[in-house]
Design an enzyme around this catalytic site. Structure first.
Site, PDB file in Angstrom:
ATOM      1  CG  HIS A  63      -1.911  -1.047   1.110  1.00  0.00           C
ATOM      2  ND1 HIS A  63      -2.945  -1.151   0.496  1.00  0.00           N
ATOM      3  CD2 HIS A  63      -1.932  -2.495   1.811  1.00  0.00           C
ATOM      4  CE1 HIS A  63      -3.639  -2.180   0.724  1.00  0.00           C
ATOM      5  NE2 HIS A  63      -3.075  -3.060   1.364  1.00  0.00           N
ATOM      6  CG  LEU A  64       3.590   1.854  -3.038  1.00  0.00           C
ATOM      7  CD1 LEU A  64       3.951   1.949  -4.487  1.00  0.00           C
ATOM      8  CD2 LEU A  64       4.682   2.339  -2.268  1.00  0.00           C
ATOM      9  NE  ARG A  65      -1.979   3.358   3.521  1.00  0.00           N
ATOM     10  CZ  ARG A  65      -2.800   2.233   3.731  1.00  0.00           C
ATOM     11  NH1 ARG A  65      -3.496   1.940   2.633  1.00  0.00           N
ATOM     12  NH2 ARG A  65      -2.839   1.411   4.881  1.00  0.00           N
ATOM     13  CG  ASN A  95      -6.468   0.228  -0.538  1.00  0.00           C
ATOM     14  OD1 ASN A  95      -5.166   0.398  -0.614  1.00  0.00           O
ATOM     15  ND2 ASN A  95      -6.640  -0.167   0.826  1.00  0.00           N
ATOM     16  CG  HIS A 233      -4.399 -10.448   2.994  1.00  0.00           C
ATOM     17  ND1 HIS A 233      -5.729 -11.075   2.922  1.00  0.00           N
ATOM     18  CD2 HIS A 233      -4.610  -9.208   2.837  1.00  0.00           C
ATOM     19  CE1 HIS A 233      -6.609  -9.943   2.573  1.00  0.00           C
ATOM     20  NE2 HIS A 233      -6.014  -8.943   2.465  1.00  0.00           N
ATOM     21  CG  ASN A 279      -9.630  -6.954   7.389  1.00  0.00           C
ATOM     22  OD1 ASN A 279      -9.844  -8.235   7.609  1.00  0.00           O
ATOM     23  ND2 ASN A 279     -10.418  -6.434   6.754  1.00  0.00           N
ATOM     24  CG  ASP A 306      -2.013  -6.260   3.677  1.00  0.00           C
ATOM     25  OD1 ASP A 306      -1.861  -5.306   3.231  1.00  0.00           O
ATOM     26  OD2 ASP A 306      -2.807  -7.101   4.369  1.00  0.00           O
ATOM     27  CG  PHE A 324      -8.474  -3.795  10.281  1.00  0.00           C
ATOM     28  CD1 PHE A 324      -8.309  -4.962  10.802  1.00  0.00           C
ATOM     29  CD2 PHE A 324      -9.804  -3.271   9.711  1.00  0.00           C
ATOM     30  CE1 PHE A 324      -9.463  -5.264  11.533  1.00  0.00           C
ATOM     31  CE2 PHE A 324     -10.877  -3.851  10.326  1.00  0.00           C
ATOM     32  CZ  PHE A 324     -10.718  -4.836  11.450  1.00  0.00           C
TER      33      PHE A 324
HETATM   34  O1  DOR Z   1      -4.794  -4.671   7.499  1.00  0.00           O
HETATM   35  C1  DOR Z   1      -5.085  -4.349   6.362  1.00  0.00           C
HETATM   36  N1  DOR Z   1      -4.857  -3.171   5.972  1.00  0.00           N
HETATM   37  N2  DOR Z   1      -5.875  -5.123   5.533  1.00  0.00           N
HETATM   38  C2  DOR Z   1      -6.342  -4.632   4.344  1.00  0.00           C
HETATM   39  O2  DOR Z   1      -7.075  -5.353   3.501  1.00  0.00           O
HETATM   40  C3  DOR Z   1      -6.297  -3.064   3.768  1.00  0.00           C
HETATM   41  C4  DOR Z   1      -5.090  -2.646   4.568  1.00  0.00           C
HETATM   42  C5  DOR Z   1      -5.035  -1.211   4.251  1.00  0.00           C
HETATM   43  O3  DOR Z   1      -5.275  -0.752   3.513  1.00  0.00           O
HETATM   44  O4  DOR Z   1      -4.541  -0.571   5.392  1.00  0.00           O
END
Ligand code: DOR
Length: 430
Positions: A63-65, A95, A233, A279, A306, A324
């Site tokens: 997740h590079l945000r 996302n 995951h 998650n 993740d 999460f």
């Molecule tokens: O722990 C998690 N964080 N699980 C996910 O599926 C999404 C992720 C997030 O984007 O922070």
């Protein structure tokens, strides 16, 4: 012309079966030759004596945000964290805000990576518009503009008909659907894995069925459509059983496990640690052991981090309100080497395989993930003997949400080479 030589290291490449002290000659960004002894004093030389020399790691789940949450991570900081962890390619999970669901979004990721990234960024697109789960994206268009896979990660695709169509497109364009399996009706706002620990803490639990029932559903859909589903995951023993059975039937199904699900359990939440809130949630010791066995027997195709950065402000909230996720790029290799290889649960070859050839095969990144001649010169040098304390030096990630802070781990990434260029050496960036 040769421009870089890595000499005298133990070259370990599971894809080609190489495991010997050798010298790698690099030129024009690719591996020109691997030989037992040859060297040239005219070139830049890295002496890898005593170090492990492997293909650069590939992460299917980062997740590079960026765009949207640059306070948590950016393409610049996230790829530095990747390089510091030995990763030379990362798949950017879409996302973001906005969600990467259009050619404009993909073009943004690709162009920002060109200017800001220090490792290869592999763009992914969402399965549904805005990840809202209602309308499927323009698959053909997005493949044309560079999407290497599709995922609504962060959310499941609850609508079975949409998942069926996505897998039909997957078969048509030969791209995987990266699948976050979670039946939201079952997880229903839970905080952690349902069981003894959640009951003791008084926290709402998520039953393991929330994951495994969708794994079973999507294995059946992949079988019916001929599409390729990649389960992200995985965290439960039951999910592994579904995947094992589907593989035996010849279904196009692959899967990944994270370093945290392979090493931690729900007991990490005993002190209400928000850093351990992820998650899917951390499982029981039985789940963790089943994951490790499945890694060793090949049911699990690859390890994926993740890496999910979050700010202190968000993670310092009460556990029910905190998001999460935990960061993982900088600790993945040392954590798994220390907890799984040094303890004899899996071999070093297997660990390296699951970080290189395994992920490359899932998303068709070959010839990345191997050190054969002509392959891109993406290489990592590791000091297996070096012990360090997580968090003693600041993370390169913008965020520090790791439950491993204070842990002593072995196996320090010394040098990361991407396309023949040294991007990180001794924690200093070029
Ligand atoms: O722990 C998690 N964080 N699980 C996910 O599926 C999404 C992720 C997030 O984007 O922070």
């Amino acid at each position: 012309m040769t421009s870089l030589i890595v000499k005298n290291g133990r070259v370990l490449d599971p894809a080609s079966g190489l495991d010997e002290v050798a010298t790698i000659l690099i030129g024009d960004g690719v591996i020109k030759r691997i030989s037992g002894s040859r060297e040239s004093l005219r070139e830049q030389i890295i002496d890898a004596t005593g170090l492990l020399v492997c293909p650069g790691f590939i992460d299917l789940h980062t997740h590079l945000r960026e765009p949207g949450r640059e306070d948590k991570e950016t393409i610049a900081t996230g790829t530095r964290a990747a390089a510091a962890g030995g990763f030379t390619s990362v798949c950017a999970i879409p996302n973001t805000n906005p969600v990467i669901d259009s050619q404009t979004g993909l073009r943004f990721i690709i162009s920002r990576a060109e200017t800001d990234a220090c490792v290869n960024v592999v763009p992914l697109a969402s399965v549904t518009r805005g990840q809202c789960g209602e309308e499927i994206v323009e698959f053909g268009d997005l493949v044309y503009y560079g999407a290497k896979g599709f995922t609504d990660d962060g959310h499941p695709v609850m609508n079975t008909e949409i998942m069926r169509r996505a897998l039909e497109y997957s078969a048509m364009f030969d791209v995987p659907i990266l699948d976050h399996c979670e039946d939201l009706l079952l997880s229903d706002g839970g905080i952690m894995r349902e069981g003894f620990v959640s009951t003791k803490l008084g926290l709402k639990g998520i039953p393991p069925l929330a994951e495994s029932m969708q794994v079973a559903r999507d294995a059946d859909l992949a079988e019916y459509t001929g599409g390729h589903v990649h389960i992200m995951h995985i965290s439960t023993a039951q999910s592994i059983e579904h995947i094992r059975r589907a593989k035996a039937r010849g279904v196009r199904i692959t899967c990944e496990a994270t370093p945290h699900h392979l090493t931690l359990t729900d007991e990490a939440l005993y002190n209400f640690s928000t850093a351990a809130k992820v998650n899917p949630p951390l499982g029981t010791a039985n789940d963790r052991d089943a994951l490790v066995s499945a890694l060793a027997d090949g049911t699990i195709n690859c390890i994926a981090t993740d890496h999910a950065p979050h700010t202190d402000i968000e993670k310092d909230q009460p556990i029910c309100d905190a998001p999460f996720g935990m960061i993982g790029l900088e600790t993945a290799f040392p954590l798994l080497y220390t907890r799984l290889v040094l303890t004899g649960h899996i071999s070093l070859q297997s660990l390296v395989d699951k970080l290189t050839r395994g992920p490359a095969g899932v998303i068709h990144l070959e010839p990345r993930g191997t050190l054969t001649e002509g392959a891109p010169a993406d290489i990592v040098l590791i000091n297996l003997d070096k012990e360090f304390t997580v968090g003693a030096e600041p993370f390169f990630s913008k965020s520090a949400n790791s439950p491993l802070i204070g842990e002593k781990l072995c196996g320090r990434i010394e040098t990361t080479i991407v396309g023949g260029k040294v991007v990180m050496h001794n924690r200093v960036f070029a």
